[in-house]
Design a protein around this motif. Structure first.
Motif, PDB file in Angstrom:
ATOM      1  N   PHE A   1      20.219  -8.093 -14.401  1.00 21.34           N
ATOM      2  CA  PHE A   1      20.010  -7.044 -13.743  1.00 21.34           C
ATOM      3  C   PHE A   1      20.857  -5.908 -13.534  1.00 21.34           C
ATOM      4  CE2 PHE A   1      16.309  -9.191 -12.418  1.00 21.34           C
ATOM      5  CZ  PHE A   1      16.897 -10.676 -11.885  1.00 21.34           C
TER       6      PHE A   1
ATOM      7  N   CYS B   1      15.306 -11.181  -8.661  1.00 18.37           N
ATOM      8  CA  CYS B   1      14.109 -11.589  -9.334  1.00 18.37           C
ATOM      9  C   CYS B   1      12.652 -11.341  -9.013  1.00 18.37           C
ATOM     10  CB  CYS B   1      14.316 -13.322  -9.524  1.00 18.37           C
ATOM     11  SG  CYS B   1      13.032 -14.221 -10.548  1.00 18.37           S
TER      12      CYS B   1
ATOM     13  N   GLU C   1      23.499 -11.988  -7.854  1.00 18.48           N
ATOM     14  CA  GLU C   1      22.753 -11.597  -8.848  1.00 18.48           C
ATOM     15  C   GLU C   1      22.492 -12.635 -10.025  1.00 18.48           C
ATOM     16  OE1 GLU C   1      24.482  -7.337  -9.078  1.00 18.48           O
ATOM     17  OE2 GLU C   1      23.821  -7.917 -11.234  1.00 18.48           O
ATOM     18  N   LYS C   2      23.693 -13.258 -10.416  1.00 16.94           N
ATOM     19  CA  LYS C   2      23.374 -14.407 -11.463  1.00 16.94           C
ATOM     20  C   LYS C   2      22.601 -15.419 -11.178  1.00 16.94           C
ATOM     21  CE  LYS C   2      27.304 -13.776 -14.435  1.00 16.94           C
ATOM     22  NZ  LYS C   2      28.610 -13.667 -14.083  1.00 16.94           N
TER      23      LYS C   2
ATOM     24  N   GLU D   1      20.062 -14.980  -9.025  1.00 13.36           N
ATOM     25  CA  GLU D   1      18.559 -14.362  -9.390  1.00 13.36           C
ATOM     26  C   GLU D   1      18.214 -14.254 -10.875  1.00 13.36           C
ATOM     27  OE1 GLU D   1      16.052 -13.093  -6.891  1.00 13.36           O
ATOM     28  OE2 GLU D   1      17.555 -14.589  -6.018  1.00 13.36           O
ATOM     29  N   GLU D   2      19.389 -13.957 -11.755  1.00 16.11           N
ATOM     30  CA  GLU D   2      19.001 -13.984 -13.327  1.00 16.11           C
ATOM     31  C   GLU D   2      18.690 -15.457 -13.907  1.00 16.11           C
ATOM     32  OE1 GLU D   2      22.696 -13.141 -15.323  1.00 16.11           O
ATOM     33  OE2 GLU D   2      21.637 -12.966 -17.323  1.00 16.11           O
TER      34      GLU D   2
ATOM     35  N   LEU E   1      15.018 -16.226 -12.772  1.00 18.62           N
ATOM     36  CA  LEU E   1      14.163 -15.419 -13.970  1.00 18.62           C
ATOM     37  C   LEU E   1      14.058 -15.814 -15.123  1.00 18.62           C
ATOM     38  CD1 LEU E   1      12.645 -12.736 -13.804  1.00 18.62           C
ATOM     39  CD2 LEU E   1      14.510 -11.382 -14.900  1.00 18.62           C
TER      40      LEU E   1
ATOM     41  N   TYR F   1      10.858 -17.187 -17.133  1.00 18.59           N
ATOM     42  CA  TYR F   1      10.366 -16.539 -18.400  1.00 18.59           C
ATOM     43  C   TYR F   1      11.476 -16.860 -19.497  1.00 18.59           C
ATOM     44  CZ  TYR F   1       7.758 -14.167 -14.827  1.00 18.59           C
ATOM     45  OH  TYR F   1       6.961 -13.442 -13.838  1.00 18.59           O
TER      46      TYR F   1
ATOM     47  N   LEU G   1      12.408 -14.378 -22.187  1.00 16.05           N
ATOM     48  CA  LEU G   1      12.974 -12.980 -21.943  1.00 16.05           C
ATOM     49  C   LEU G   1      14.098 -12.705 -22.880  1.00 16.05           C
ATOM     50  CD1 LEU G   1      12.112 -10.981 -19.831  1.00 16.05           C
ATOM     51  CD2 LEU G   1      13.727 -11.802 -18.329  1.00 16.05           C
TER      52      LEU G   1
ATOM     53  N   PRO H   1      19.772  -7.152 -21.973  1.00 15.09           N
ATOM     54  CA  PRO H   1      19.527  -6.796 -20.491  1.00 15.09           C
ATOM     55  C   PRO H   1      19.222  -5.415 -20.564  1.00 15.09           C
ATOM     56  CG  PRO H   1      21.879  -6.886 -21.031  1.00 15.09           C
ATOM     57  CD  PRO H   1      21.456  -7.268 -22.355  1.00 15.09           C
ATOM     58  N   GLY H   2      17.939  -5.029 -20.058  1.00 15.19           N
ATOM     59  CA  GLY H   2      17.322  -3.852 -19.690  1.00 15.19           C
ATOM     60  C   GLY H   2      17.480  -3.001 -20.581  1.00 15.19           C
ATOM     61  N   GLY H   3      17.217  -3.370 -21.954  1.00 18.22           N
ATOM     62  CA  GLY H   3      17.868  -2.631 -23.334  1.00 18.22           C
ATOM     63  C   GLY H   3      16.326  -1.698 -23.817  1.00 18.22           C
ATOM     64  N   SER H   4      16.617  -1.765 -25.204  1.00 15.24           N
ATOM     65  CA  SER H   4      15.473  -0.867 -25.560  1.00 15.24           C
ATOM     66  C   SER H   4      13.982  -0.996 -25.184  1.00 15.24           C
ATOM     67  CB  SER H   4      15.854  -0.809 -27.207  1.00 15.24           C
ATOM     68  OG  SER H   4      16.998  -0.631 -27.557  1.00 15.24           O
TER      69      SER H   4
ATOM     70  N   LEU I   1      12.572  -2.086 -22.524  1.00 18.25           N
ATOM     71  CA  LEU I   1      12.423  -1.479 -21.384  1.00 18.25           C
ATOM     72  C   LEU I   1      12.162   0.021 -21.564  1.00 18.25           C
ATOM     73  CD1 LEU I   1      14.193  -3.193 -18.479  1.00 18.25           C
ATOM     74  CD2 LEU I   1      11.625  -2.513 -18.629  1.00 18.25           C
ATOM     75  N   LEU I   2      13.112   0.703 -22.277  1.00 22.07           N
ATOM     76  CA  LEU I   2      13.258   2.185 -22.362  1.00 22.07           C
ATOM     77  C   LEU I   2      12.008   2.504 -23.264  1.00 22.07           C
ATOM     78  CD1 LEU I   2      17.030   2.536 -23.132  1.00 22.07           C
ATOM     79  CD2 LEU I   2      15.806   2.957 -21.021  1.00 22.07           C
ATOM     80  N   ARG I   3      11.659   1.830 -24.227  1.00 20.57           N
ATOM     81  CA  ARG I   3      10.537   2.293 -25.205  1.00 20.57           C
ATOM     82  C   ARG I   3       9.280   2.165 -24.422  1.00 20.57           C
ATOM     83  NH1 ARG I   3      10.839  -0.522 -30.018  1.00 20.57           N
ATOM     84  NH2 ARG I   3      12.918  -0.932 -29.920  1.00 20.57           N
TER      85      ARG I   3
END
Lengths: 448, 116
Positions: free
Chosen positions: A282, A335, B29-30, B32-33, B36, B40, B43, B47-50, B52-54
């Protein structure tokens, strides 16, 4: 306990007005997408998802009620943008107004820029309170007279009429953005302005619509290599050569237009170093900056990321000088916030007139103010339950621990559909405009 | 000897538990990760990379093919269309957008409720 505001610790906020429908069934077109005061604070503009702009005007202070400043009433409303379909790219173009920016007033009329994803428009809002009467060739209702019946001549004169406020589009700046426009910003030279989309920033002259200069282009040669996008951009309030743009990776780049025509190389880059041990899936998403605003003084800038507000000294690139947690309790909910897409919500932030307090929105129709001088913060709520005229807003508290005190609300009870993304602070007075999903609240400082 | 092993094992387990508790305390955070990734497992590791951006850059993309549309209209009228060979098990999407499906692209004729 009183909340912060205006540099003193004893400002209390009162409900003043609320605009919009009461019913819970919100039509998508009514979702407010931007709120902006003009330079004097006399006018307040809102844009919505349906492409409409509503402008409110503050009534002059009346001598009868010195304890409150003037109310805002509807001044003008018009359809700024309409939905379009780009057949070539098979792309739907939303009419949602992403941003409104006022131009400083130069003559009797008011001007503002409003933009959707693709097109920026300059609107002129002018008043008409007189109309000509006594034409020779026309009847009062506009029908033409038979010239043969005209036997005398008279000079038409202007007579007062009921005030009419007219909005007309004076310029349309189109076809300059392949990607979606997220920001527009007027330069302090009052002649040019910039528009930023995900990958490019263009510089326009207010008088010229058939061309613009591209000043930033971060599109990679190979789109597979795309790692970050532009999220916001703003001009410096008094240095007309300086602008900043923020990214989805949490960085802010400051550019100087005197250095070169294409400002791909930044003059300064502001980035807070990250602890690699704390990095998670995140991290990058919540570091994405959703708004950047210079202070009125031009000495500082403020950025908003998902969980915090940061104040940066323009002379120091290595880290922010102040960091304020907006809703840190959400860190252990990331999450589910990712699953319901709330983690991508774009909150805005704003400064008060003398840069002593900053404000931003949160969930459950809460909004937060941080007093920089007194190091105090407060959480307030925009709701119809607190909407008795001039009733003082009570500070709210979210309980994070196990024990929930009376009047506190637990994190799991927060309504994530009630988000305050857009707020605005009057440039001079302690008057704020707070937009919930489809209502606009106006709060004022309690005056005695 | 076996007694010693058991003791060491117990000690190791405790230290692992402690470490987990410590990690959770240090980084929600970890935690929560981990949640997730448990939900999934496919996944991507970027992280939050291409991706999502695309996805963000492609917002608003809709496709309307008049050929498909006319074929779909014909399908409704005449249910007998040559079917593909039964060996083909791959199922492709058969929803062709019709004008009824596409959202109305009318501009707002109603005035904003803020002005009411």
């Amino acid at each position: 306990m009183a909340g912060p505001g205006g540099g003193s610790s004893d400002v209390q906020w009162c409900f003043s007005q609320v605009k919009g429908a009461i019913d819970d069934d919100v039509a998508e077109a009514d979702i407010i997408s931007t709120v902006e005061f003009n330079h004097t604070g006399e006018l307040l503009a809102t844009g919505d998802k349906g492409g409409r702009v509503v402008i409110f005007q503050q009534e002059p202070e009346s001598k009868n009620q010195p304890q409150c400043r003037g109310e805002y009433n509807v001044y003008s409303t018009f359809q700024s943008h309409e939905p379009e379909f780009d057949y070539l790219k098979s792309l739907e173009i939303e009419e949602k107004i992403n941003k409104i920016r006022w131009l400083p007033q130069k003559n009797a009329a008011q001007f503002l820029l409003s933009t959707n994803d693709k097109t920026i428009k300059l609107w002129k809002i002018s008043e008409r309170d007189k109309r000509p009467e006594g034409y020779n060739l026309k009847e009062e209702d506009g029908r033409y007279r038979d010239p043969n019946t005209v036997t005398t001549l008279r000079v038409p004169i202007f007579r007062p009429m009921d005030l009419m406020v007219e909005a007309s589009p004076r310029r349309v700046f189109a076809n300059a953005h392949t990607y979606h426009i997220n920001s527009i910003a007027v330069n302090s030279d009052y002649e040019t302005y910039l528009s930023a989309d995900d990958l490019r920033i263009n510089l326009w002259h207010l008088e010229i619509t058939d061309r613009s200069f591209n000043i930033v282009d971060i599109k990679p040669a190979n789109m597979e290599e795309l790692t970050e996008v532009i999220t916001a951009a703003e001009f410096h309030p008094n240095q007309c050569n300086t602008f900043v743009y923020s990214s989805s990776k949490g960085t802010i780049r400051m550019c100087d237009m005197r250095a070169s025509a294409l400002c791909d190389k930044h003059a300064k880059m502001f980035e807070e170093p990250e602890d690699p041990n704390n990095r998670s899936f995140f991290s990058e998403i919540i570091s994405s900056i959703s708004d950047v605003k210079f202070s009125h003084s031009g000495r500082y800038m403020m950025t908003r990321d998902y969980l915090s507000v940061k104040i940066w000294d323009l002379n120091m690139e290595t880290r922010p000088v102040e960091t304020y947690q907006v809703h840190e309790y959400l860190r252990s909910k990331l999450c589910s916030l990712y699953e319901n897409d709330c983690i991508f919500d774009k909150f805005e932030c704003c400064w008060n007139g003398n840069d002593s307090v900053v404000m931003t929105g949160s969930y459950n129709n809460f909004f937060r103010m941080f007093d920089r001088g007194y190091r105090q913060d407060v959480t307030l709520e925009a709701s119809r339950e607190n909407s008795k005229p001039r009733s003082v807003l009570k500070p709210r508290k979210v309980s994070t621990g196990g024990k929930r005190k009376k009047d506190e609300i637990s994190v799991d009870s927060l309504d994530f559909n009630k988000k305050i993304l857009h707020t605005a602070w009057h440039p001079l007075d302690n008057i704020i405009a707070v937009a919930t999903t489809n209502n606009l609240y106006i709060f004022q400082e309690k005056l005695n | 000897m076996s007694g010693d092993n058991e003791e060491t094992q117990a000690a190791e387990e405790t230290s692992v538990d402690e470490k987990e508790v410590q990690e959770k305390m240090i980084s929600p955070e970890k935690a929560e990760e981990a949640k997730l990734k448990a939900r999934y497992p496919n996944l991507g590791n970027k992280p939050g990379g291409s991706d999502l951006l695309r996805k963000r850059l492609q917002k608003g993309q809709k496709y309307f093919d008049s050929g498909d549309y006319n074929m779909a209209k014909a399908k409704i009228k005449n249910k007998q269309l040559p079917t593909a060979a039964p060996e083909k098990t791959e199922i492709t999407g058969d929803h062709i957008p019709t004008p009824q499906d596409l959202p109305q692209r009318k501009p707002s004729l109603v005035a904003s409720k803020l002005a009411g």
